[in-house]
Design a protein around this motif. Structure first.
Motif, short mmCIF file in Angstrom:
data_model
loop_
_atom_site.label_atom_id
_atom_site.label_comp_id
_atom_site.label_asym_id
_atom_site.label_seq_id
_atom_site.Cartn_x
_atom_site.Cartn_y
_atom_site.Cartn_z
N ASP A 54 14.24 63.35 29.25
CA ASP A 54 15.24 61.92 29.81
C ASP A 54 16.50 61.78 30.88
O ASP A 54 17.20 61.77 30.27
N ALA A 55 16.15 61.00 31.56
CA ALA A 55 17.23 60.91 32.60
C ALA A 55 16.90 59.47 33.59
O ALA A 55 16.24 59.07 33.18
N SER A 56 18.28 58.83 33.61
CA SER A 56 18.44 57.54 34.31
C SER A 56 18.78 57.76 35.62
O SER A 56 20.35 58.20 35.32
N ALA A 57 19.21 56.56 36.85
CA ALA A 57 20.31 56.93 37.49
C ALA A 57 20.32 54.68 37.57
O ALA A 57 19.10 54.28 37.89
N SER A 58 20.96 54.32 39.06
CA SER A 58 21.45 53.54 38.96
C SER A 58 21.83 52.90 39.68
O SER A 58 22.89 53.57 39.90
N ILE A 59 21.87 51.61 40.41
CA ILE A 59 22.89 50.90 41.76
C ILE A 59 22.68 49.55 41.34
O ILE A 59 21.38 49.21 41.73
N ASP A 60 24.00 49.25 41.58
CA ASP A 60 23.50 47.60 41.52
C ASP A 60 24.85 47.31 42.28
O ASP A 60 26.09 47.61 43.17
N PHE A 61 24.78 46.26 42.89
CA PHE A 61 25.62 45.57 44.08
C PHE A 61 25.69 43.58 44.31
O PHE A 61 25.29 43.48 43.83
N TYR A 62 27.39 43.53 44.06
CA TYR A 62 27.23 41.83 43.83
C TYR A 62 28.55 41.74 44.69
O TYR A 62 29.28 42.05 44.59
N ARG A 63 28.18 40.33 45.03
CA ARG A 63 29.17 39.65 45.34
C ARG A 63 29.63 38.71 44.82
O ARG A 63 28.58 37.64 44.36
N ASN A 64 30.91 38.13 45.18
CA ASN A 64 31.63 37.02 44.12
C ASN A 64 32.24 35.99 45.47
O ASN A 64 33.03 36.75 46.33
N ASP A 65 31.91 34.87 45.47
CA ASP A 65 32.27 33.69 46.42
C ASP A 65 33.21 33.14 45.96
O ASP A 65 32.42 32.15 45.51
N PHE A 66 34.53 32.82 46.31
CA PHE A 66 34.92 31.21 45.54
C PHE A 66 34.71 29.81 46.55
O PHE A 66 35.04 30.68 47.87
N THR A 67 34.31 28.81 46.18
CA THR A 67 34.73 27.43 47.04
C THR A 67 36.19 26.93 46.32
O THR A 67 36.40 26.40 47.38
N ASP A 68 36.86 27.81 45.76
CA ASP A 68 37.79 26.79 44.39
C ASP A 68 38.20 28.10 44.51
O ASP A 68 37.84 28.50 43.34
N GLN A 69 39.64 28.23 44.87
CA GLN A 69 40.36 29.01 43.23
C GLN A 69 41.91 29.34 42.95
O GLN A 69 42.36 28.40 44.36
N VAL A 70 42.51 28.95 41.80
CA VAL A 70 43.41 29.04 42.00
C VAL A 70 44.33 30.50 42.06
O VAL A 70 44.39 31.48 41.88
N VAL A 71 44.87 30.74 43.40
CA VAL A 71 45.76 31.56 43.78
C VAL A 71 47.14 32.56 43.15
O VAL A 71 48.09 30.98 43.02
N VAL A 72 47.13 33.43 43.18
CA VAL A 72 48.12 33.93 42.65
C VAL A 72 49.26 34.48 43.29
O VAL A 72 48.98 35.66 44.07
N ASP A 73 50.41 34.26 44.45
CA ASP A 73 50.73 34.61 44.96
C ASP A 73 52.11 35.23 44.77
O ASP A 73 52.81 34.66 44.82
N LEU A 74 51.80 36.87 45.10
CA LEU A 74 52.70 37.58 44.58
C LEU A 74 53.75 38.45 46.21
O LEU A 74 54.20 38.81 45.88
N GLU A 75 53.39 37.45 47.12
CA GLU A 75 53.94 38.44 48.30
C GLU A 75 54.90 38.11 48.88
O GLU A 75 55.46 39.37 49.80
N ASP A 76 55.94 37.04 48.25
CA ASP A 76 56.99 37.28 48.57
C ASP A 76 57.96 37.19 46.92
O ASP A 76 57.70 37.27 45.79
N PRO A 77 58.75 39.11 47.17
CA PRO A 77 58.83 38.72 45.89
C PRO A 77 60.40 38.39 45.50
O PRO A 77 60.60 39.15 43.89
N ARG A 78 60.61 37.70 45.20
CA ARG A 78 61.40 36.56 44.59
C ARG A 78 60.48 35.54 44.12
O ARG A 78 61.33 34.59 42.98
#
Length: 773
Positions: free
Chosen positions: A578-602
């Motif tokens: 026995d053997a098996s192969a698989s492929i899966d693709f998923y996409r998530n689209d946020f319509t509202d999100q609480v963003v955690v912004d670390l782009e300012d190091p301070r």
């Protein structure tokens, strides 16, 4: 009564209760034989059919497909018992259930279409011919995807968990290509999972379909479930059933613990590693009589090495301390359709970390040395009651209940974070059919209550969330090739109002062995910004909450996303196996999100955003057995995950875009060899351009390779013991300079949260495991 006295009392109870009452004038006989079945409904039906005049007990094991029957041979016979089981719709090795009875079973009970390979064609005529010898071989891989389940569900068995040390849930995915596990930071030792390119906050974690570690428990939750407790793990990518709630966005991970009615009487496990960590586990189970069974699961781990500093930055690579947890559970089954189980759990976890010279008794809340302390206490009670209608096996009703109290007192340098969460959950589910098993449905009502009380330095945040809801899920299965599950639920959150959660799953098998699945649906969750991002506490960043609304959760709207996915699973023969192969693709689209912004190091900024934010996940995999008992699992995964930060669409930080995975295991003569290879691609790092040059980091991390290996030797049959040794991070890969400004932890540039690779280096371990069946 203290906890330890309670433990002693339960151990005595487990040791002293007699299994069966002795009677006179009887001739008790025990028989064990195989019965075909695939689910818990099958289990209830098989055991119900076996029970009759003269039968003292009947216990069918879902894993082995064996039923153990104890009966009085003066009052009944094995032949009568087997005839009742066959008449209920379940095949034996020597008898075939009538097709008309089998076809009326619920779709989930159609065991003849399972992935088990029947290697004797005589089974089709077994009901007509008495066979002297008959052999049915069912080879189950250590991880598998059910061919019949409409929702694509990967099951990780306890056999798979033995490929690695698996001290707790965070280490249960070391040999799985779908789930990434990484340290949150370089000080606290907490870990998080990543599924479909999103952090573990977006994965619904349940324990036997009841709420698992969530909310305040998120950062350390994976450490709280001991590996030896786990019977199996069910992994669902994307959207699962509406019966399980609305919080799943990236997927659901459900953990099934060892059951007292079918697990070992005793399982003992001792683990040690060269970091100085020791794990002790003891699982006990007891069948009191034909109706009652009970189990006790105990876990204790401790690390005392205060000088563990492999990356030589002056900080302990892992916090020292002790974690103790225990579960006591009971199950009642009257053999007539009524089942009940209930239990309690408790956990106590104390951790101390920081600089190697840190002493909490003299240095806490001072700037002499940097230290952290996390004290956690968690108490849970749970119960389940169910009834399967004896004359209508497709009809059932069940009630799930749980209550949790979780308290964490912690400090990080000069920062204080104390939090308490109390949770009450209830879920009532009714299941039946419409005319026939082609049309089945589940419906019910649920209730979720969360009470949060948090202190961050001098600020206090309190909220109560009450969420009553109702759901309906319809399954259409006109043939073995096609099944559709359409569900919808409506919930009312006292903070956010009414919201609707639709979900759809479709499975189609155009040719035998090829399963195509489509999935789509909505998910919603409340962000717990402090607990879920505790890694920023081990930094000098200031916290900015850019919210203009009062109330709600810190003033923020809930996070909402839509997930769409497609998968193809192909089974075939290769090398005559026995053997098996698989492929899966998923996409998530946020319509509202609480963003955690670390782009300012301070700073770390929290804000609601309706700007573009998405996650694409592509994975291909191959499983094969080129030689007998030599299994190979290969996988490649690609992520494209982006979020809009302050108007700029950027790749989400600390997520590897590419990962290549390989696992090899080979067994012979009681020996088992396991080897795992992981290639982790480059990750984008939050910007440190505003730091002085000596405290800046590159924009992207380098790619790296991790390798783990384990050797196990099994000894004995009646009381089998395993001896195992292993090594993690064979190549000794360490992230250098993991802590920015480690020499000035109270300065404005200190940051221990930007961890993208191991900081502990190579680790050797050894262990011993004893099972008494």
């Amino acid at each position: 009564m203290t906890l330890y006295k309670y433990i002693i009392l339960v151990v005595i109870l487990l040791s002293d209760i007699t299994t069966y009452a002795q009677t006179t004038g009887t001739k008790n006989t025990t028989a064990t034989f195989n019965v075909a079945g695939v689910c818990e409904q099958c289990k209830a039906r098989i055991e119900d059919a076996a029970i009759g005049k003269g039968v003292l007990s009947a216990e069918w094991d879902l894993g082995t497909k064996e039923i153990k029957v104890v009966y009085d041979s003066l009052k009944t016979s094995l032949e009568k018992i087997q005839k009742r089981i066959v008449a209920a719709g379940h095949d034996l090795q020597t008898a075939h259930a009538p097709d008309n009875v089998y076809n009326k079973l619920p779709a989930c009970c159609h065991y003849r279409e399972s992935e088990a390979m029947v290697h004797d064609s005589k089974i089709e005529t077994a009901s007509k011919v008495q066979l002297k010898e008959f052999s049915v071989t069912s080879k189950q891989t250590s991880t598998y995807i059910s061919a019949l389940n409409t929702v694509r569900t990967e099951t990780i068995t306890s056999k798979e968990l033995l490929k690695a040390a698996c001290c707790n849930l965070s280490e249960s995915f070391d040999t799985n290509p779908s789930v990434d596990v990484s340290y949150n930071d370089a000080v606290t030792g907490s870990k998080q999972i990543q599924l479909l390119g999103l952090s573990g906050n977006y994965t619904q974690l349940t324990v036997e379909n009841l709420p698992g570690p969530r909310g305040i428990a998120t950062p350390l939750g994976l450490n709280s479930i001991a590996g030896p407790w786990i019977e199996s793990i069910q992994l669902v990518k994307g959207m699962g059933s509406v019966a399980n709630g609305y919080e799943s966005i990236a997927g659901q991970i459900n953990v099934e613990l060892k059951k007292p009615e079918n697990s070992e009487q005793m399982l003992a496990n001792v683990y040690v590693n060269d970091f100085g960590k020791t794990d002790l586990n003891l699982n006990l189970s007891k069948k009191i009589n034909g109706k009652w069974s009970t189990g006790l699961l105990i876990h204790d781990d401790f690390l005392t090495n205060k000088q563990l500093d492999n990356n030589k930055d002056g900080f302990r690579d892992l916090p020292t301390g002790n974690l103790f947890s225990i579960i006591n559970r009971w199950k009642y089954d009257n053999g007539k359709g009524f089942l009940a189980q209930f239990g309690i759990k408790t956990l106590k976890d104390d951790r101390t970390g920081g600089q190697t010279a840190y002493n909490p008794s003299s240095d806490k809340y001072t700037t002499k040395y940097y230290g952290i302390g996390i004290n956690t206490q968690r108490y849970e009670a749970f119960g389940k009651v169910g009834y399967i209608f004896p004359a209508q096996k497709y009809k059932s009703i069940g009630l799930q209940l749980s209550a949790i109290s979780h308290k964490q007192d912690s400090y990080f340098g000069l920062t204080t974070y104390n939090a308490t969460q109390r949770n009450i959950y209830g879920n009532l589910i009714y299941q039946s059919i419409v005319n026939n098993t082609m049309h089945t449905f589940r419906t019910g009502i649920s209730f979720l209550y969360d009470k949060y009380d948090e202190q961050f330095n001098a600020a206090f945040y309190k909220r109560n969330e009450l969420v009553p809801g109702a759901f309906f899920e319809y399954t259409y299965m006109p043939s073995e090739k096609l099944s559709v599950v359409a569900g919808i639920r409506a919930d009312h959150n006292n903070l956010f109002g009414v919201f609707i959660t639709p979900r759809l799953n479709v499975r189609y098998e155009p040719v035998k062995g090829t399963n195509i699945r489509l999935a789509a649906g909505r998910g919603q969750r409340t962000a717990n910004i402090f607990a879920e991002n505790a890694s920023v506490f081990v930094s000098a960043r200031s916290v900015e909450m850019l919210s203009t609304e009062k109330g709600k959760a810190y003033g923020f709207n809930p996070e909402v996303a839509w997930n769409k996915g497609i998968s193809v699973d192909q089974h075939f023969n290769l090398f005559r196996r026995d053997a098996s192969a698989s492929i899966d693709f998923y996409r998530n689209d946020f319509t509202d999100q609480v963003v955690v912004d670390l782009e300012d190091p301070r700073t770390v900024k929290f804000y609601n955003s309706k700007d573009k934010s998405y996650a694409n996940s592509l994975q291909v995999g191959l499983k094969l057995e080129p030689l007998d008992k030599f299994n190979v699992s290969l996988a490649y995964r690609y992520f494209d995950v982006k979020t809009t930060y302050d108007g700029k669409l950027l790749q989400r930080p600390l997520i590897s875009k590419q990962r290549a995975f390989a696992n090899f295991d080979y067994a012979f003569s009681g020996w088992k060899f396991d080897y795992t290879f992981n290639y982790n691609g480059s990750k984008r790092l939050p910007s440190t351009a505003a730091n002085p040059e000596t405290d800046r980091r590159n924009a992207y991390s380098p790619a790296y390779i991790l390798m783990n290996a384990q050797v196990t030797k099994a000894i004995g049959k009646k009381r089998p013991m395993d001896f195992y040794i292993g090594v993690e991070n064979i190549g000794n890969y360490i992230q250098q300079d993991a802590i920015i400004a480690a020499n000035d932890p109270f300065g404005r540039y200190f940051d221990a949260s930007l961890v993208w690779a191991p900081i502990t280096g190579r680790m050797l371990y050894a262990g011993w495991r004893l099972k008494i069946k």
